[in-house]
Design a protein around this motif. Structure first.
Motif, PDB file in Angstrom:
ATOM      1  N   VAL A 410       0.842  -1.192   0.000  1.00  0.00           N
ATOM      2  CA  VAL A 410       0.000   0.000   0.000  1.00  0.00           C
ATOM      3  C   VAL A 410       0.876   1.239   0.000  1.00  0.00           C
ATOM      4  O   VAL A 410       1.738   1.402   0.868  1.00  0.00           O
ATOM      5  N   TRP A 411       0.651   2.109  -0.969  1.00  0.00           N
ATOM      6  CA  TRP A 411       1.351   3.374  -1.096  1.00  0.00           C
ATOM      7  C   TRP A 411       0.348   4.519  -0.895  1.00  0.00           C
ATOM      8  O   TRP A 411      -0.870   4.313  -0.974  1.00  0.00           O
ATOM      9  N   ALA A 412       0.850   5.724  -0.668  1.00  0.00           N
ATOM     10  CA  ALA A 412      -0.041   6.877  -0.502  1.00  0.00           C
ATOM     11  C   ALA A 412       0.685   8.137  -0.954  1.00  0.00           C
ATOM     12  O   ALA A 412       1.922   8.170  -1.058  1.00  0.00           O
ATOM     13  N   GLY A 413      -0.083   9.182  -1.225  1.00  0.00           N
ATOM     14  CA  GLY A 413       0.506  10.451  -1.631  1.00  0.00           C
ATOM     15  C   GLY A 413      -0.540  11.541  -1.704  1.00  0.00           C
ATOM     16  O   GLY A 413      -1.744  11.289  -1.618  1.00  0.00           O
ATOM     17  N   GLY A 414      -0.076  12.759  -1.861  1.00  0.00           N
ATOM     18  CA  GLY A 414      -0.978  13.909  -1.915  1.00  0.00           C
ATOM     19  C   GLY A 414      -1.257  14.472  -0.537  1.00  0.00           C
ATOM     20  O   GLY A 414      -0.526  14.206   0.424  1.00  0.00           O
ATOM     21  N   ASP A 415      -2.331  15.222  -0.419  1.00  0.00           N
ATOM     22  CA  ASP A 415      -2.633  15.929   0.821  1.00  0.00           C
ATOM     23  C   ASP A 415      -2.836  14.989   2.005  1.00  0.00           C
ATOM     24  O   ASP A 415      -2.636  15.387   3.149  1.00  0.00           O
ATOM     25  N   CYS A 416      -3.242  13.742   1.759  1.00  0.00           N
ATOM     26  CA  CYS A 416      -3.510  12.815   2.853  1.00  0.00           C
ATOM     27  C   CYS A 416      -2.247  12.267   3.490  1.00  0.00           C
ATOM     28  O   CYS A 416      -2.304  11.654   4.560  1.00  0.00           O
ATOM     29  N   ALA A 417      -1.099  12.472   2.851  1.00  0.00           N
ATOM     30  CA  ALA A 417       0.144  11.838   3.277  1.00  0.00           C
ATOM     31  C   ALA A 417       1.146  12.859   3.798  1.00  0.00           C
ATOM     32  O   ALA A 417       1.065  14.050   3.510  1.00  0.00           O
ATOM     33  N   THR A 418       2.105  12.368   4.561  1.00  0.00           N
ATOM     34  CA  THR A 418       3.164  13.234   5.076  1.00  0.00           C
ATOM     35  C   THR A 418       4.092  13.660   3.946  1.00  0.00           C
ATOM     36  O   THR A 418       4.161  13.016   2.900  1.00  0.00           O
ATOM     37  N   GLY A 419       4.792  14.753   4.160  1.00  0.00           N
ATOM     38  CA  GLY A 419       5.771  15.221   3.187  1.00  0.00           C
ATOM     39  C   GLY A 419       5.232  16.150   2.138  1.00  0.00           C
ATOM     40  O   GLY A 419       5.987  16.739   1.367  1.00  0.00           O
ATOM     41  N   GLY A 420       3.930  16.294   2.085  1.00  0.00           N
ATOM     42  CA  GLY A 420       3.338  17.187   1.100  1.00  0.00           C
ATOM     43  C   GLY A 420       3.213  18.605   1.612  1.00  0.00           C
ATOM     44  O   GLY A 420       3.435  18.890   2.780  1.00  0.00           O
ATOM     45  N   GLU A 421       2.872  19.495   0.724  1.00  0.00           N
ATOM     46  CA  GLU A 421       2.719  20.907   1.073  1.00  0.00           C
ATOM     47  C   GLU A 421       1.314  21.399   0.744  1.00  0.00           C
ATOM     48  O   GLU A 421       1.083  22.589   0.603  1.00  0.00           O
ATOM     49  N   ASP A 422       0.378  20.473   0.608  1.00  0.00           N
ATOM     50  CA  ASP A 422      -1.004  20.805   0.255  1.00  0.00           C
ATOM     51  C   ASP A 422      -1.069  21.606  -1.039  1.00  0.00           C
ATOM     52  O   ASP A 422      -1.843  22.553  -1.177  1.00  0.00           O
ATOM     53  N   LEU A 423      -0.231  21.219  -2.001  1.00  0.00           N
ATOM     54  CA  LEU A 423      -0.201  21.853  -3.314  1.00  0.00           C
ATOM     55  C   LEU A 423      -0.484  20.809  -4.381  1.00  0.00           C
ATOM     56  O   LEU A 423      -0.059  19.653  -4.270  1.00  0.00           O
ATOM     57  N   THR A 424      -1.165  21.228  -5.443  1.00  0.00           N
ATOM     58  CA  THR A 424      -1.433  20.325  -6.557  1.00  0.00           C
ATOM     59  C   THR A 424      -0.139  19.744  -7.109  1.00  0.00           C
ATOM     60  O   THR A 424      -0.030  18.541  -7.353  1.00  0.00           O
ATOM     61  N   VAL A 425       0.856  20.588  -7.301  1.00  0.00           N
ATOM     62  CA  VAL A 425       2.100  20.140  -7.921  1.00  0.00           C
ATOM     63  C   VAL A 425       2.836  19.137  -7.037  1.00  0.00           C
ATOM     64  O   VAL A 425       3.439  18.182  -7.533  1.00  0.00           O
ATOM     65  N   THR A 426       2.782  19.306  -5.718  1.00  0.00           N
ATOM     66  CA  THR A 426       3.408  18.351  -4.817  1.00  0.00           C
ATOM     67  C   THR A 426       2.671  17.014  -4.849  1.00  0.00           C
ATOM     68  O   THR A 426       3.287  15.949  -4.824  1.00  0.00           O
ATOM     69  N   ALA A 427       1.344  17.078  -4.912  1.00  0.00           N
ATOM     70  CA  ALA A 427       0.560  15.852  -5.001  1.00  0.00           C
ATOM     71  C   ALA A 427       0.897  15.083  -6.276  1.00  0.00           C
ATOM     72  O   ALA A 427       1.024  13.850  -6.257  1.00  0.00           O
ATOM     73  N   VAL A 428       1.038  15.803  -7.384  1.00  0.00           N
ATOM     74  CA  VAL A 428       1.416  15.163  -8.643  1.00  0.00           C
ATOM     75  C   VAL A 428       2.771  14.465  -8.505  1.00  0.00           C
ATOM     76  O   VAL A 428       2.942  13.318  -8.932  1.00  0.00           O
ATOM     77  N   ALA A 429       3.729  15.149  -7.895  1.00  0.00           N
ATOM     78  CA  ALA A 429       5.066  14.572  -7.726  1.00  0.00           C
ATOM     79  C   ALA A 429       5.008  13.307  -6.880  1.00  0.00           C
ATOM     80  O   ALA A 429       5.648  12.293  -7.206  1.00  0.00           O
ATOM     81  N   GLN A 430       4.237  13.335  -5.798  1.00  0.00           N
ATOM     82  CA  GLN A 430       4.159  12.156  -4.933  1.00  0.00           C
ATOM     83  C   GLN A 430       3.450  10.997  -5.631  1.00  0.00           C
ATOM     84  O   GLN A 430       3.861   9.841  -5.489  1.00  0.00           O
ATOM     85  N   GLY A 431       2.397  11.292  -6.384  1.00  0.00           N
ATOM     86  CA  GLY A 431       1.708  10.237  -7.118  1.00  0.00           C
ATOM     87  C   GLY A 431       2.590   9.617  -8.182  1.00  0.00           C
ATOM     88  O   GLY A 431       2.633   8.383  -8.341  1.00  0.00           O
ATOM     89  N   ARG A 432       3.295  10.458  -8.909  1.00  0.00           N
ATOM     90  CA  ARG A 432       4.205   9.982  -9.960  1.00  0.00           C
ATOM     91  C   ARG A 432       5.315   9.112  -9.367  1.00  0.00           C
ATOM     92  O   ARG A 432       5.620   8.018  -9.869  1.00  0.00           O
ATOM     93  N   ASP A 433       5.942   9.587  -8.288  1.00  0.00           N
ATOM     94  CA  ASP A 433       7.066   8.858  -7.698  1.00  0.00           C
ATOM     95  C   ASP A 433       6.615   7.541  -7.064  1.00  0.00           C
ATOM     96  O   ASP A 433       7.333   6.536  -7.120  1.00  0.00           O
ATOM     97  N   ALA A 434       5.421   7.552  -6.463  1.00  0.00           N
ATOM     98  CA  ALA A 434       4.890   6.300  -5.918  1.00  0.00           C
ATOM     99  C   ALA A 434       4.648   5.294  -7.038  1.00  0.00           C
ATOM    100  O   ALA A 434       4.922   4.094  -6.882  1.00  0.00           O
ATOM    101  N   ALA A 435       4.151   5.769  -8.171  1.00  0.00           N
ATOM    102  CA  ALA A 435       3.918   4.880  -9.314  1.00  0.00           C
ATOM    103  C   ALA A 435       5.218   4.228  -9.779  1.00  0.00           C
ATOM    104  O   ALA A 435       5.243   3.028 -10.113  1.00  0.00           O
ATOM    105  N   GLU A 436       6.276   4.996  -9.810  1.00  0.00           N
ATOM    106  CA  GLU A 436       7.570   4.439 -10.214  1.00  0.00           C
ATOM    107  C   GLU A 436       8.014   3.353  -9.238  1.00  0.00           C
ATOM    108  O   GLU A 436       8.543   2.316  -9.643  1.00  0.00           O
ATOM    109  N   ASP A 437       7.794   3.576  -7.940  1.00  0.00           N
ATOM    110  CA  ASP A 437       8.195   2.582  -6.947  1.00  0.00           C
ATOM    111  C   ASP A 437       7.281   1.355  -7.009  1.00  0.00           C
ATOM    112  O   ASP A 437       7.748   0.222  -6.847  1.00  0.00           O
ATOM    113  N   ILE A 438       5.993   1.569  -7.238  1.00  0.00           N
ATOM    114  CA  ILE A 438       5.069   0.444  -7.398  1.00  0.00           C
ATOM    115  C   ILE A 438       5.503  -0.414  -8.588  1.00  0.00           C
ATOM    116  O   ILE A 438       5.560  -1.648  -8.499  1.00  0.00           O
TER     117      ILE A 438
END
Length: 447
Positions: A410-438
Protein backbone atom coordinates in the motif's frame (compact mmCIF):
# COMPACT_ATOMS: atom_id res chain seq x y z
CA UNK A 1 -22.65 46.23 -8.54
CA UNK A 2 -26.25 45.72 -9.65
CA UNK A 3 -28.29 44.29 -6.81
CA UNK A 4 -31.40 42.21 -7.31
CA UNK A 5 -34.70 43.52 -5.91
CA UNK A 6 -33.98 41.35 -2.86
CA UNK A 7 -31.22 43.14 -1.00
CA UNK A 8 -31.21 41.53 2.43
CA UNK A 9 -29.88 38.22 3.59
CA UNK A 10 -28.56 35.40 1.46
CA UNK A 11 -30.18 35.59 -1.98
CA UNK A 12 -29.35 34.58 -5.57
CA UNK A 13 -28.78 36.88 -8.54
CA UNK A 14 -27.08 39.76 -6.77
CA UNK A 15 -25.49 40.40 -10.16
CA UNK A 16 -26.89 39.87 -13.63
CA UNK A 17 -25.76 36.93 -15.77
CA UNK A 18 -23.56 39.02 -18.05
CA UNK A 19 -21.64 40.50 -15.13
CA UNK A 20 -21.25 37.08 -13.52
CA UNK A 21 -19.95 35.63 -16.77
CA UNK A 22 -17.40 38.41 -17.01
CA UNK A 23 -16.38 38.08 -13.35
CA UNK A 24 -15.76 34.36 -13.67
CA UNK A 25 -14.04 34.45 -17.02
CA UNK A 26 -10.46 33.22 -17.28
CA UNK A 27 -8.28 35.28 -14.96
CA UNK A 28 -5.07 34.33 -16.74
CA UNK A 29 -5.40 34.72 -20.52
CA UNK A 30 -3.20 32.71 -22.85
CA UNK A 31 -0.11 34.05 -24.55
CA UNK A 32 -0.32 34.19 -28.31
CA UNK A 33 2.67 32.90 -30.29
CA UNK A 34 4.42 36.28 -30.40
CA UNK A 35 3.91 36.99 -26.71
CA UNK A 36 5.20 33.54 -25.81
CA UNK A 37 8.41 34.00 -27.79
CA UNK A 38 9.01 37.44 -26.29
CA UNK A 39 8.51 36.03 -22.79
CA UNK A 40 10.77 33.06 -23.58
CA UNK A 41 13.55 35.40 -24.79
CA UNK A 42 13.92 36.70 -21.23
CA UNK A 43 15.17 33.33 -19.94
CA UNK A 44 18.91 33.05 -19.25
CA UNK A 45 18.77 29.24 -19.73
CA UNK A 46 20.84 28.76 -16.60
CA UNK A 47 23.05 25.66 -16.51
CA UNK A 48 22.25 24.99 -12.86
CA UNK A 49 18.78 26.48 -13.08
CA UNK A 50 17.36 27.23 -9.62
CA UNK A 51 13.85 27.14 -11.07
CA UNK A 52 14.14 23.38 -11.62
CA UNK A 53 15.13 22.79 -8.01
CA UNK A 54 12.19 24.95 -6.88
CA UNK A 55 9.67 22.87 -8.86
CA UNK A 56 8.36 19.87 -6.88
CA UNK A 57 8.01 17.91 -10.14
CA UNK A 58 11.48 19.00 -11.35
CA UNK A 59 10.40 20.05 -14.82
CA UNK A 60 13.35 21.01 -17.04
CA UNK A 61 12.17 24.61 -17.27
CA UNK A 62 15.05 26.07 -19.32
CA UNK A 63 14.61 23.28 -21.88
CA UNK A 64 10.89 23.79 -22.36
CA UNK A 65 11.33 27.56 -22.57
CA UNK A 66 14.03 27.14 -25.22
CA UNK A 67 11.69 24.86 -27.14
CA UNK A 68 9.06 27.61 -27.09
CA UNK A 69 11.67 30.16 -28.15
CA UNK A 70 12.61 28.03 -31.16
CA UNK A 71 9.00 27.51 -32.23
CA UNK A 72 8.40 24.02 -30.81
CA UNK A 73 5.60 24.45 -28.25
CA UNK A 74 4.44 20.85 -28.69
CA UNK A 75 7.92 19.65 -27.76
CA UNK A 76 7.84 21.99 -24.78
CA UNK A 77 4.55 20.46 -23.70
CA UNK A 78 6.03 16.97 -23.83
CA UNK A 79 8.98 18.11 -21.71
CA UNK A 80 6.56 19.50 -19.12
CA UNK A 81 4.06 16.63 -19.15
CA UNK A 82 6.71 13.94 -18.92
CA UNK A 83 7.39 15.25 -15.41
CA UNK A 84 3.99 16.70 -14.52
CA UNK A 85 1.06 15.08 -16.30
CA UNK A 86 -1.27 17.74 -14.85
CA UNK A 87 0.89 20.56 -16.15
CA UNK A 88 -2.10 22.42 -17.59
CA UNK A 89 -3.88 22.94 -14.27
CA UNK A 90 -0.61 23.40 -12.39
CA UNK A 91 0.22 26.26 -14.76
CA UNK A 92 -2.99 27.91 -13.57
CA UNK A 93 -2.96 27.17 -9.83
CA UNK A 94 0.67 26.74 -8.76
CA UNK A 95 2.03 29.51 -6.50
CA UNK A 96 4.78 30.15 -9.05
CA UNK A 97 5.79 33.34 -7.28
CA UNK A 98 7.08 31.24 -4.38
CA UNK A 99 8.26 28.26 -6.45
CA UNK A 100 9.89 28.44 -9.90
CA UNK A 101 9.42 32.18 -10.52
CA UNK A 102 10.46 32.97 -6.97
CA UNK A 103 13.77 31.21 -7.67
CA UNK A 104 14.25 32.76 -11.11
CA UNK A 105 17.57 34.57 -11.51
CA UNK A 106 15.80 37.52 -13.12
CA UNK A 107 13.58 37.79 -10.07
CA UNK A 108 16.62 38.10 -7.83
CA UNK A 109 18.29 40.62 -10.13
CA UNK A 110 15.32 42.65 -11.32
CA UNK A 111 12.31 41.66 -9.25
CA UNK A 112 10.67 40.61 -12.51
CA UNK A 113 10.95 36.86 -13.18
CA UNK A 114 10.41 35.02 -16.42
CA UNK A 115 6.69 34.23 -16.63
CA UNK A 116 7.23 30.49 -16.31
CA UNK A 117 3.64 29.69 -15.34
CA UNK A 118 2.11 31.42 -18.35
CA UNK A 119 4.70 29.85 -20.66
CA UNK A 120 3.87 26.43 -19.25
CA UNK A 121 0.19 27.07 -19.85
CA UNK A 122 0.87 28.23 -23.41
CA UNK A 123 2.71 24.99 -24.18
CA UNK A 124 0.43 22.48 -22.44
CA UNK A 125 -2.77 24.02 -23.78
CA UNK A 126 -1.52 23.28 -27.29
CA UNK A 127 -1.87 19.56 -26.58
CA UNK A 128 -4.84 19.69 -24.20
CA UNK A 129 -7.04 21.79 -26.46
CA UNK A 130 -6.02 19.77 -29.52
CA UNK A 131 -6.66 16.57 -27.52
CA UNK A 132 -3.25 15.29 -28.63
CA UNK A 133 -1.82 12.70 -26.21
CA UNK A 134 1.91 12.19 -26.82
CA UNK A 135 2.35 9.17 -24.50
CA UNK A 136 1.71 5.51 -25.26
CA UNK A 137 1.32 2.42 -23.10
CA UNK A 138 4.03 -0.16 -22.73
CA UNK A 139 3.28 -3.83 -23.33
CA UNK A 140 0.74 -5.21 -20.82
CA UNK A 141 2.31 -6.49 -17.61
CA UNK A 142 -0.73 -8.38 -16.35
CA UNK A 143 -0.60 -6.42 -13.09
CA UNK A 144 -3.61 -4.57 -11.65
CA UNK A 145 -3.39 -1.61 -9.30
CA UNK A 146 -6.17 0.04 -7.33
CA UNK A 147 -5.92 3.81 -6.95
CA UNK A 148 -8.25 5.35 -4.37
CA UNK A 149 -8.85 9.05 -4.92
CA UNK A 150 -9.03 10.65 -8.38
CA UNK A 151 -7.38 13.91 -7.39
CA UNK A 152 -3.97 15.13 -8.60
CA UNK A 153 -1.98 12.46 -6.74
CA UNK A 154 -4.24 9.60 -7.83
CA UNK A 155 -4.45 10.77 -11.43
CA UNK A 156 -0.68 11.21 -11.70
CA UNK A 157 -0.11 7.78 -10.18
CA UNK A 158 -2.71 6.14 -12.43
CA UNK A 159 -1.32 7.68 -15.60
CA UNK A 160 2.28 6.70 -14.87
CA UNK A 161 1.25 3.13 -14.00
CA UNK A 162 -0.88 2.86 -17.14
CA UNK A 163 2.02 4.14 -19.20
CA UNK A 164 4.16 1.34 -17.73
CA UNK A 165 1.66 -1.23 -19.02
CA UNK A 166 -0.30 -1.90 -15.84
CA UNK A 167 -4.10 -1.91 -15.61
CA UNK A 168 -5.46 0.64 -13.14
CA UNK A 169 -8.86 0.97 -11.50
CA UNK A 170 -9.34 4.49 -10.20
CA UNK A 171 -11.91 4.85 -7.39
CA UNK A 172 -13.39 8.13 -6.17
CA UNK A 173 -16.23 8.99 -3.82
CA UNK A 174 -17.41 11.99 -5.84
CA UNK A 175 -19.43 11.97 -9.08
CA UNK A 176 -16.48 13.24 -11.13
CA UNK A 177 -12.75 12.58 -11.22
CA UNK A 178 -10.43 15.53 -10.61
CA UNK A 179 -10.35 15.98 -6.85
CA UNK A 180 -9.05 19.36 -5.76
CA UNK A 181 -8.72 20.60 -9.34
CA UNK A 182 -12.41 19.93 -10.02
CA UNK A 183 -13.95 20.75 -6.64
CA UNK A 184 -11.53 22.88 -4.64
CA UNK A 185 -10.04 25.55 -6.90
CA UNK A 186 -11.59 28.96 -7.57
CA UNK A 187 -13.73 28.88 -10.71
CA UNK A 188 -11.95 31.80 -12.39
CA UNK A 189 -8.67 29.83 -12.21
CA UNK A 190 -10.20 26.85 -14.00
CA UNK A 191 -12.55 28.49 -16.47
CA UNK A 192 -14.07 26.83 -19.52
CA UNK A 193 -14.04 23.32 -18.06
CA UNK A 194 -10.26 22.97 -18.25
CA UNK A 195 -10.04 20.66 -15.21
CA UNK A 196 -12.34 18.01 -16.73
CA UNK A 197 -10.77 18.50 -20.15
CA UNK A 198 -7.40 17.68 -18.61
CA UNK A 199 -8.79 14.56 -16.89
CA UNK A 200 -10.34 13.37 -20.16
CA UNK A 201 -7.06 14.03 -21.96
CA UNK A 202 -5.06 12.15 -19.30
CA UNK A 203 -7.32 9.09 -19.57
CA UNK A 204 -6.51 8.79 -23.27
CA UNK A 205 -3.40 6.85 -22.25
CA UNK A 206 -5.75 3.86 -21.87
CA UNK A 207 -5.67 1.12 -19.27
CA UNK A 208 -7.45 3.23 -16.62
CA UNK A 209 -10.98 2.36 -15.49
CA UNK A 210 -12.70 5.07 -13.46
CA UNK A 211 -15.26 4.15 -10.80
CA UNK A 212 -16.97 7.14 -9.21
CA UNK A 213 -19.29 7.12 -6.21
CA UNK A 214 -17.05 4.59 -4.46
CA UNK A 215 -15.98 5.54 -0.94
CA UNK A 216 -13.23 3.74 0.95
CA UNK A 217 -14.61 2.19 4.12
CA UNK A 218 -18.22 2.38 2.98
CA UNK A 219 -18.31 0.85 -0.52
CA UNK A 220 -14.96 -0.90 -0.54
CA UNK A 221 -12.37 -1.81 2.09
CA UNK A 222 -8.60 -1.68 1.98
CA UNK A 223 -8.51 -5.40 2.78
CA UNK A 224 -10.67 -6.17 -0.24
CA UNK A 225 -8.55 -4.00 -2.51
CA UNK A 226 -5.36 -5.68 -1.28
CA UNK A 227 -6.91 -9.07 -2.01
CA UNK A 228 -8.12 -8.15 -5.50
CA UNK A 229 -5.17 -6.05 -6.76
CA UNK A 230 -1.40 -6.35 -6.92
CA UNK A 231 -0.91 -2.97 -5.24
CA UNK A 232 -2.95 -0.11 -3.80
CA UNK A 233 -2.30 3.63 -3.91
CA UNK A 234 -4.23 5.98 -1.59
CA UNK A 235 -4.75 9.56 -2.67
CA UNK A 236 -7.60 10.33 -0.30
CA UNK A 237 -7.10 14.06 0.08
CA UNK A 238 -8.37 15.85 3.19
CA UNK A 239 -12.14 15.56 3.32
CA UNK A 240 -12.70 16.72 6.91
CA UNK A 241 -13.06 20.40 7.81
CA UNK A 242 -11.85 21.76 11.13
CA UNK A 243 -14.48 23.29 13.39
CA UNK A 244 -14.31 26.71 15.07
CA UNK A 245 -15.54 25.24 18.36
CA UNK A 246 -17.22 28.46 19.42
CA UNK A 247 -20.79 29.33 20.43
CA UNK A 248 -23.16 29.94 17.53
CA UNK A 249 -21.21 27.89 15.00
CA UNK A 250 -24.36 25.92 14.19
CA UNK A 251 -26.39 28.99 13.18
CA UNK A 252 -27.82 29.15 9.67
CA UNK A 253 -25.42 30.98 7.36
CA UNK A 254 -22.25 29.47 8.83
CA UNK A 255 -20.71 27.22 6.17
CA UNK A 256 -17.55 25.32 5.34
CA UNK A 257 -15.65 27.23 2.67
CA UNK A 258 -14.68 24.04 0.85
CA UNK A 259 -18.35 23.13 0.37
CA UNK A 260 -19.09 26.59 -1.01
CA UNK A 261 -16.23 26.39 -3.49
CA UNK A 262 -17.28 22.91 -4.62
CA UNK A 263 -20.90 24.04 -5.02
CA UNK A 264 -19.79 27.02 -7.08
CA UNK A 265 -17.57 24.89 -9.32
CA UNK A 266 -20.44 22.53 -10.11
CA UNK A 267 -23.06 25.26 -10.56
CA UNK A 268 -24.28 25.57 -14.16
CA UNK A 269 -25.95 28.96 -13.59
CA UNK A 270 -24.19 31.24 -11.12
CA UNK A 271 -27.21 33.53 -10.95
CA UNK A 272 -28.96 30.77 -8.96
CA UNK A 273 -26.21 30.62 -6.32
CA UNK A 274 -27.24 32.46 -3.11
CA UNK A 275 -24.85 35.06 -1.72
CA UNK A 276 -24.93 37.37 1.29
CA UNK A 277 -24.32 41.10 1.46
CA UNK A 278 -21.88 40.92 4.40
CA UNK A 279 -19.51 37.96 4.22
CA UNK A 280 -16.89 37.01 6.77
CA UNK A 281 -14.24 34.39 5.96
CA UNK A 282 -12.25 32.92 8.83
CA UNK A 283 -8.82 31.56 7.90
CA UNK A 284 -5.56 32.46 6.21
CA UNK A 285 -4.97 29.92 3.45
CA UNK A 286 -5.85 29.62 -0.20
CA UNK A 287 -9.30 28.25 0.58
CA UNK A 288 -10.07 31.39 2.57
CA UNK A 289 -8.85 33.65 -0.23
CA UNK A 290 -10.75 31.72 -2.92
CA UNK A 291 -13.97 31.83 -0.90
CA UNK A 292 -13.58 35.56 -0.23
CA UNK A 293 -12.75 36.59 -3.80
CA UNK A 294 -15.55 34.52 -5.26
CA UNK A 295 -18.02 35.99 -2.77
CA UNK A 296 -17.15 39.41 -4.14
CA UNK A 297 -17.46 38.17 -7.71
CA UNK A 298 -20.93 36.84 -6.87
CA UNK A 299 -22.01 40.26 -5.64
CA UNK A 300 -21.29 40.42 -1.91
CA UNK A 301 -20.90 44.08 -0.92
CA UNK A 302 -18.61 43.63 2.08
CA UNK A 303 -16.19 40.70 2.35
CA UNK A 304 -13.65 40.40 5.15
CA UNK A 305 -10.99 37.75 5.76
CA UNK A 306 -10.04 37.47 9.44
CA UNK A 307 -6.91 35.56 10.42
CA UNK A 308 -5.67 34.90 13.94
CA UNK A 309 -1.97 35.56 13.31
CA UNK A 310 -0.13 38.22 11.30
CA UNK A 311 -0.04 38.36 7.51
CA UNK A 312 3.42 36.79 7.32
CA UNK A 313 2.02 33.62 8.90
CA UNK A 314 -0.77 33.23 6.30
CA UNK A 315 -0.31 30.19 4.08
CA UNK A 316 -1.93 31.98 1.14
CA UNK A 317 0.66 33.54 -1.15
CA UNK A 318 1.27 37.29 -1.29
CA UNK A 319 0.10 37.27 -4.90
CA UNK A 320 -3.26 35.78 -3.98
CA UNK A 321 -3.69 38.04 -0.94
CA UNK A 322 -2.94 41.09 -3.07
CA UNK A 323 -5.36 39.87 -5.73
CA UNK A 324 -8.05 39.60 -3.07
CA UNK A 325 -7.38 43.20 -2.09
CA UNK A 326 -7.81 44.36 -5.69
CA UNK A 327 -11.22 42.65 -5.70
CA UNK A 328 -12.25 44.64 -2.64
CA UNK A 329 -11.67 42.04 0.05
CA UNK A 330 -10.71 43.47 3.43
CA UNK A 331 -8.08 41.67 5.53
CA UNK A 332 -7.92 41.75 9.32
CA UNK A 333 -5.05 39.90 11.00
CA UNK A 334 -4.31 39.20 14.63
CA UNK A 335 -7.89 38.32 15.57
CA UNK A 336 -9.58 35.05 16.51
CA UNK A 337 -13.31 34.21 16.48
CA UNK A 338 -14.91 33.79 19.89
CA UNK A 339 -18.64 33.66 19.08
CA UNK A 340 -21.18 33.78 16.27
CA UNK A 341 -24.23 35.84 17.13
CA UNK A 342 -27.75 35.73 15.72
CA UNK A 343 -31.29 34.55 16.26
CA UNK A 344 -31.65 31.38 14.22
CA UNK A 345 -29.31 32.75 11.56
CA UNK A 346 -25.97 34.51 11.75
CA UNK A 347 -26.02 38.28 12.21
CA UNK A 348 -22.49 39.02 13.44
CA UNK A 349 -19.21 37.38 14.38
CA UNK A 350 -17.34 38.42 17.51
CA UNK A 351 -13.54 38.40 17.44
CA UNK A 352 -10.83 38.92 20.03
CA UNK A 353 -7.54 40.56 19.12
CA UNK A 354 -4.59 38.25 19.70
CA UNK A 355 -0.99 38.46 20.85
CA UNK A 356 1.86 36.03 21.29
CA UNK A 357 2.02 34.97 24.93
CA UNK A 358 4.19 32.59 26.97
CA UNK A 359 1.95 29.64 26.06
CA UNK A 360 1.37 30.66 22.45
CA UNK A 361 -1.35 32.73 20.83
CA UNK A 362 -3.73 34.31 23.35
CA UNK A 363 -6.54 36.91 23.31
CA UNK A 364 -5.72 40.42 24.46
CA UNK A 365 -9.13 40.92 26.05
CA UNK A 366 -10.20 43.48 23.45
CA UNK A 367 -13.01 42.34 21.15
CA UNK A 368 -14.96 43.60 18.14
CA UNK A 369 -17.86 42.44 15.99
CA UNK A 370 -18.35 42.21 12.24
CA UNK A 371 -21.84 42.22 10.73
CA UNK A 372 -22.38 39.04 8.73
CA UNK A 373 -25.19 37.21 7.01
CA UNK A 374 -22.80 34.57 5.65
CA UNK A 375 -19.71 33.11 7.34
CA UNK A 376 -17.21 30.75 5.74
CA UNK A 377 -14.96 28.55 7.87
CA UNK A 378 -11.56 27.96 6.26
CA UNK A 379 -9.29 27.01 9.14
CA UNK A 380 -7.85 23.85 7.68
CA UNK A 381 -8.84 20.36 6.66
CA UNK A 382 -8.10 16.97 8.11
CA UNK A 383 -7.87 13.37 7.01
CA UNK A 384 -10.98 11.25 7.49
CA UNK A 385 -11.70 7.68 6.51
CA UNK A 386 -8.14 6.35 6.64
CA UNK A 387 -8.03 2.63 7.52
CA UNK A 388 -7.12 2.12 11.18
CA UNK A 389 -4.28 -0.25 10.32
CA UNK A 390 -2.28 2.56 8.70
CA UNK A 391 0.30 4.43 10.73
CA UNK A 392 -0.43 8.15 10.94
CA UNK A 393 1.98 11.01 11.59
CA UNK A 394 0.46 14.29 12.78
CA UNK A 395 -2.91 13.32 11.38
CA UNK A 396 -1.66 12.21 7.96
CA UNK A 397 -0.71 8.83 6.50
CA UNK A 398 2.97 8.19 7.24
CA UNK A 399 4.98 7.42 4.09
CA UNK A 400 8.61 7.10 3.16
CA UNK A 401 10.25 8.91 0.26
CA UNK A 402 8.86 6.42 -2.24
CA UNK A 403 5.33 6.72 -0.90
CA UNK A 404 5.26 3.39 0.94
CA UNK A 405 2.94 3.22 3.95
CA UNK A 406 3.21 1.04 7.04
CA UNK A 407 1.24 -1.70 5.23
CA UNK A 408 3.09 -3.77 2.64
CA UNK A 409 1.66 -3.32 -0.83
CA UNK A 410 0.00 0.00 0.00
CA UNK A 411 1.35 3.37 -1.10
CA UNK A 412 -0.04 6.88 -0.50
CA UNK A 413 0.51 10.45 -1.63
CA UNK A 414 -0.98 13.91 -1.91
CA UNK A 415 -2.63 15.93 0.82
CA UNK A 416 -3.51 12.82 2.85
CA UNK A 417 0.14 11.84 3.28
CA UNK A 418 3.16 13.23 5.08
CA UNK A 419 5.77 15.22 3.19
CA UNK A 420 3.34 17.19 1.10
CA UNK A 421 2.72 20.91 1.07
CA UNK A 422 -1.00 20.81 0.25
CA UNK A 423 -0.20 21.85 -3.31
CA UNK A 424 -1.43 20.32 -6.56
CA UNK A 425 2.10 20.14 -7.92
CA UNK A 426 3.41 18.35 -4.82
CA UNK A 427 0.56 15.85 -5.00
CA UNK A 428 1.42 15.16 -8.64
CA UNK A 429 5.07 14.57 -7.73
CA UNK A 430 4.16 12.16 -4.93
CA UNK A 431 1.71 10.24 -7.12
CA UNK A 432 4.20 9.98 -9.96
CA UNK A 433 7.07 8.86 -7.70
CA UNK A 434 4.89 6.30 -5.92
CA UNK A 435 3.92 4.88 -9.31
CA UNK A 436 7.57 4.44 -10.21
CA UNK A 437 8.20 2.58 -6.95
CA UNK A 438 5.07 0.44 -7.40
CA UNK A 439 6.23 -0.47 -10.90
CA UNK A 440 9.75 -1.33 -9.74
CA UNK A 441 8.37 -3.41 -6.87
CA UNK A 442 5.90 -5.36 -8.99
CA UNK A 443 8.45 -6.02 -11.70
CA UNK A 444 11.02 -7.24 -9.18
CA UNK A 445 13.48 -4.35 -9.40
CA UNK A 446 12.94 -3.06 -5.86
CA UNK A 447 13.17 -4.69 -2.45
Amino acid sequence: MTNSPQTDGIVPARLDRATLADNFDDLYPDFDDHQARVAADRCYFCHDAPCIAACPTEIDIPLFIRQIQTGMPEGAARTILSQNILGGMCARVCPTETLCEGACVRNAAEGNPVEIGRLQRYATDRLLLANDHPFTRAAPTGKRIAVVGAGPAGLACAHRLAMKGHDVVLHDARPKAGGLNEYGIAAYKAANGIAQAEVDWLLRIGGITVKTGVKLGADVTLEALKADFDAVFLGLGLAGVNALNIPGEDLSGVRDAVDFIAELRQCADLSTLPMGRNVVVIGGGMTAVDAAVQSRLLGAEHVTIVYRRDRAAMSASDYEINHAATEGVRLITGAMPVAVHGSGKVEAVEFAYTRSGPTGLEPTGETFRLAADLVFKAIGQRLVGAPEALTLDKGKIAIDGAGRTSIAGVWAGGDCATGGEDLTVTAVAQGRDAAEDIHATLMGAAG
